[in-house]
Design a protein around this motif. Sequence first.
Motif, PDB file in Angstrom:
ATOM      1  N   CYS A  38     -16.595   9.212  -0.552  1.00  0.00           N
ATOM      2  CA  CYS A  38     -17.653   8.674   0.310  1.00  0.00           C
ATOM      3  C   CYS A  38     -17.762   7.151   0.261  1.00  0.00           C
ATOM      4  O   CYS A  38     -18.336   6.553   1.174  1.00  0.00           O
ATOM      5  CB  CYS A  38     -19.002   9.286  -0.062  1.00  0.00           C
ATOM      6  N   LEU A  39     -17.226   6.542  -0.790  1.00  0.00           N
ATOM      7  CA  LEU A  39     -17.342   5.091  -0.923  1.00  0.00           C
ATOM      8  C   LEU A  39     -15.984   4.388  -0.965  1.00  0.00           C
ATOM      9  O   LEU A  39     -15.674   3.570  -0.101  1.00  0.00           O
ATOM     10  CB  LEU A  39     -18.134   4.745  -2.191  1.00  0.00           C
ATOM     11  N   VAL A  40     -15.183   4.724  -1.974  1.00  0.00           N
ATOM     12  CA  VAL A  40     -13.941   3.982  -2.207  1.00  0.00           C
ATOM     13  C   VAL A  40     -12.883   4.290  -1.152  1.00  0.00           C
ATOM     14  O   VAL A  40     -12.301   3.374  -0.560  1.00  0.00           O
ATOM     15  CB  VAL A  40     -13.399   4.285  -3.618  1.00  0.00           C
ATOM     16  N   ALA A  41     -12.612   5.573  -0.911  1.00  0.00           N
ATOM     17  CA  ALA A  41     -11.567   5.942   0.051  1.00  0.00           C
ATOM     18  C   ALA A  41     -11.857   5.454   1.470  1.00  0.00           C
ATOM     19  O   ALA A  41     -10.957   4.919   2.130  1.00  0.00           O
ATOM     20  CB  ALA A  41     -11.340   7.451   0.031  1.00  0.00           C
ATOM     21  N   PRO A  42     -13.084   5.612   1.998  1.00  0.00           N
ATOM     22  CA  PRO A  42     -13.336   5.104   3.353  1.00  0.00           C
ATOM     23  C   PRO A  42     -13.062   3.613   3.498  1.00  0.00           C
ATOM     24  O   PRO A  42     -12.502   3.177   4.506  1.00  0.00           O
ATOM     25  CB  PRO A  42     -14.823   5.424   3.576  1.00  0.00           C
ATOM     26  N   LEU A  43     -13.436   2.828   2.488  1.00  0.00           N
ATOM     27  CA  LEU A  43     -13.193   1.388   2.557  1.00  0.00           C
ATOM     28  C   LEU A  43     -11.701   1.089   2.553  1.00  0.00           C
ATOM     29  O   LEU A  43     -11.202   0.337   3.405  1.00  0.00           O
ATOM     30  CB  LEU A  43     -13.874   0.684   1.380  1.00  0.00           C
ATOM     31  N   ALA A  44     -10.964   1.687   1.617  1.00  0.00           N
ATOM     32  CA  ALA A  44      -9.526   1.430   1.529  1.00  0.00           C
ATOM     33  C   ALA A  44      -8.796   1.944   2.765  1.00  0.00           C
ATOM     34  O   ALA A  44      -7.904   1.270   3.302  1.00  0.00           O
ATOM     35  CB  ALA A  44      -8.956   2.092   0.273  1.00  0.00           C
TER      36      ALA A  44
ATOM     37  N   VAL B 133       0.832  -1.208   0.000  1.00  0.00           N
ATOM     38  CA  VAL B 133       0.000   0.000   0.000  1.00  0.00           C
ATOM     39  C   VAL B 133       0.864   1.254   0.000  1.00  0.00           C
ATOM     40  O   VAL B 133       0.624   2.208  -0.757  1.00  0.00           O
ATOM     41  CB  VAL B 133      -0.948   0.006   1.220  1.00  0.00           C
ATOM     42  N   LEU B 134       1.899   1.266   0.832  1.00  0.00           N
ATOM     43  CA  LEU B 134       2.777   2.433   0.915  1.00  0.00           C
ATOM     44  C   LEU B 134       3.597   2.612  -0.357  1.00  0.00           C
ATOM     45  O   LEU B 134       3.823   3.743  -0.803  1.00  0.00           O
ATOM     46  CB  LEU B 134       3.700   2.302   2.137  1.00  0.00           C
ATOM     47  N   LEU B 135       4.041   1.506  -0.956  1.00  0.00           N
ATOM     48  CA  LEU B 135       4.770   1.598  -2.223  1.00  0.00           C
ATOM     49  C   LEU B 135       3.885   2.170  -3.328  1.00  0.00           C
ATOM     50  O   LEU B 135       4.316   3.013  -4.121  1.00  0.00           O
ATOM     51  CB  LEU B 135       5.287   0.212  -2.629  1.00  0.00           C
ATOM     52  N   LEU B 136       2.627   1.716  -3.368  1.00  0.00           N
ATOM     53  CA  LEU B 136       1.687   2.241  -4.353  1.00  0.00           C
ATOM     54  C   LEU B 136       1.404   3.723  -4.115  1.00  0.00           C
ATOM     55  O   LEU B 136       1.246   4.499  -5.065  1.00  0.00           O
ATOM     56  CB  LEU B 136       0.381   1.438  -4.315  1.00  0.00           C
ATOM     57  N   GLU B 137       1.329   4.095  -2.851  1.00  0.00           N
ATOM     58  CA  GLU B 137       1.094   5.504  -2.511  1.00  0.00           C
ATOM     59  C   GLU B 137       2.252   6.363  -3.016  1.00  0.00           C
ATOM     60  O   GLU B 137       2.044   7.443  -3.583  1.00  0.00           O
ATOM     61  CB  GLU B 137       0.927   5.662  -1.000  1.00  0.00           C
ATOM     62  N   ALA B 138       3.475   5.875  -2.805  1.00  0.00           N
ATOM     63  CA  ALA B 138       4.651   6.600  -3.278  1.00  0.00           C
ATOM     64  C   ALA B 138       4.665   6.677  -4.803  1.00  0.00           C
ATOM     65  O   ALA B 138       4.983   7.718  -5.391  1.00  0.00           O
ATOM     66  CB  ALA B 138       5.922   5.925  -2.771  1.00  0.00           C
TER      67      ALA B 138
ATOM     68  N   LEU C 130      -5.965   4.448  -7.459  1.00  0.00           N
ATOM     69  CA  LEU C 130      -5.005   4.035  -6.430  1.00  0.00           C
ATOM     70  C   LEU C 130      -5.708   3.365  -5.257  1.00  0.00           C
ATOM     71  O   LEU C 130      -5.290   2.296  -4.789  1.00  0.00           O
ATOM     72  CB  LEU C 130      -4.224   5.267  -5.949  1.00  0.00           C
ATOM     73  N   ARG C 131      -6.809   3.953  -4.787  1.00  0.00           N
ATOM     74  CA  ARG C 131      -7.533   3.382  -3.647  1.00  0.00           C
ATOM     75  C   ARG C 131      -8.189   2.044  -4.009  1.00  0.00           C
ATOM     76  O   ARG C 131      -8.247   1.141  -3.174  1.00  0.00           O
ATOM     77  CB  ARG C 131      -8.595   4.361  -3.141  1.00  0.00           C
ATOM     78  N   ILE C 132      -8.666   1.917  -5.237  1.00  0.00           N
ATOM     79  CA  ILE C 132      -9.261   0.649  -5.661  1.00  0.00           C
ATOM     80  C   ILE C 132      -8.197  -0.449  -5.686  1.00  0.00           C
ATOM     81  O   ILE C 132      -8.419  -1.563  -5.183  1.00  0.00           O
ATOM     82  CB  ILE C 132      -9.923   0.789  -7.050  1.00  0.00           C
ATOM     83  N   VAL C 133      -7.027  -0.149  -6.241  1.00  0.00           N
ATOM     84  CA  VAL C 133      -5.944  -1.133  -6.305  1.00  0.00           C
ATOM     85  C   VAL C 133      -5.459  -1.473  -4.905  1.00  0.00           C
ATOM     86  O   VAL C 133      -5.273  -2.653  -4.567  1.00  0.00           O
ATOM     87  CB  VAL C 133      -4.779  -0.607  -7.177  1.00  0.00           C
ATOM     88  N   GLN C 134      -5.258  -0.461  -4.070  1.00  0.00           N
ATOM     89  CA  GLN C 134      -4.801  -0.704  -2.694  1.00  0.00           C
ATOM     90  C   GLN C 134      -5.824  -1.536  -1.927  1.00  0.00           C
ATOM     91  O   GLN C 134      -5.466  -2.479  -1.213  1.00  0.00           O
ATOM     92  CB  GLN C 134      -4.562   0.632  -1.972  1.00  0.00           C
ATOM     93  N   GLY C 135      -7.099  -1.175  -2.061  1.00  0.00           N
ATOM     94  CA  GLY C 135      -8.145  -1.917  -1.360  1.00  0.00           C
ATOM     95  C   GLY C 135      -8.209  -3.364  -1.803  1.00  0.00           C
ATOM     96  O   GLY C 135      -8.362  -4.276  -0.979  1.00  0.00           O
TER      97      GLY C 135
END
Length: 204
Positions: free
Chosen positions: A118-124, A11-16, A34-39
Motif C-alpha cells: 500500500c505504500l512502498v510498492a505503489p511509489l516504486a 531497476v530491471l537488473l535489480l529485479e532479476a 527491493l522496492r525501496i532500493v529501486q525507488g
Amino acid sequence: MTRSLVAASLVLLLEAAGQSLAPMAPPLALILVLRIVQGTIMVLLLRDRFVRGDLGRLSFEALTQATKRGVVWCLGFGAVVGAVALVLAVAGINPLHLIRMHLPQDPSTLALFFVTGCLVAPLAEELFFRGIVYRLLRPMGVIPAVLISTLVFAAAHAMHGVVPVTQLAGGLLFAVAYEKEGHLAVPVIIHGAGNTALFTLSLI
C-alpha cells in the motif's frame, strides 16, 4: 532520456537479481527491500525531472494540490467500482469473489504486507511504469503510451497465466490520471488507495 534508460536498466537488473535471491530470503521482506532500493535509485536519477516539473514539483503547494486531485480520482473510481459491484450483486454474483486475494494470516506478516503493497510498492511502481516507461513512450502519442505502458504493467503482475484484469484496469487509470494531472503523486495515491481497498476487502 539517458537517465531514464539508466534508471530503467538498473531497476530491471535489480529485479532479476531479486528473482535469483528469492529462494534464500523471505519473499515479502525481499520485495520490500527491493522496492525501496529501486525507488531510491529512480528518485536519485530522475530528480532533475522533478526540479523541471516533468513528474510534478515536490513543493508543499504542488504536493497538496496533487493529493487533493488524487483523492478526487479515488472517489470517482470508487463510485464506479461500487456501481459495478452493485450490478453484480443484483445479478447474483458476489463481487468479493472476483477480487479476493490470499493474504498472510500472521499479524506481523500481514502488517508488512500492507506496508509493502500500500505504500512502498505503489511509489516504486509508479516511478517506473509512469515516470519512466510512460514518459519514454509518450512521444508516440497519448493512446499508444497509455495502452503499451498498461500492457507492460499488467504483464509484470501476471501470474500462472491468469489475465490480470485488475492490473489492466489499474494501469489504464494510473496512466490517464498522470497524463491529465501532470503529477506523479496522483497515480501513486490512486495506486496505494486501490491496493489498500483490495487488501482490506480480501479480509472480509
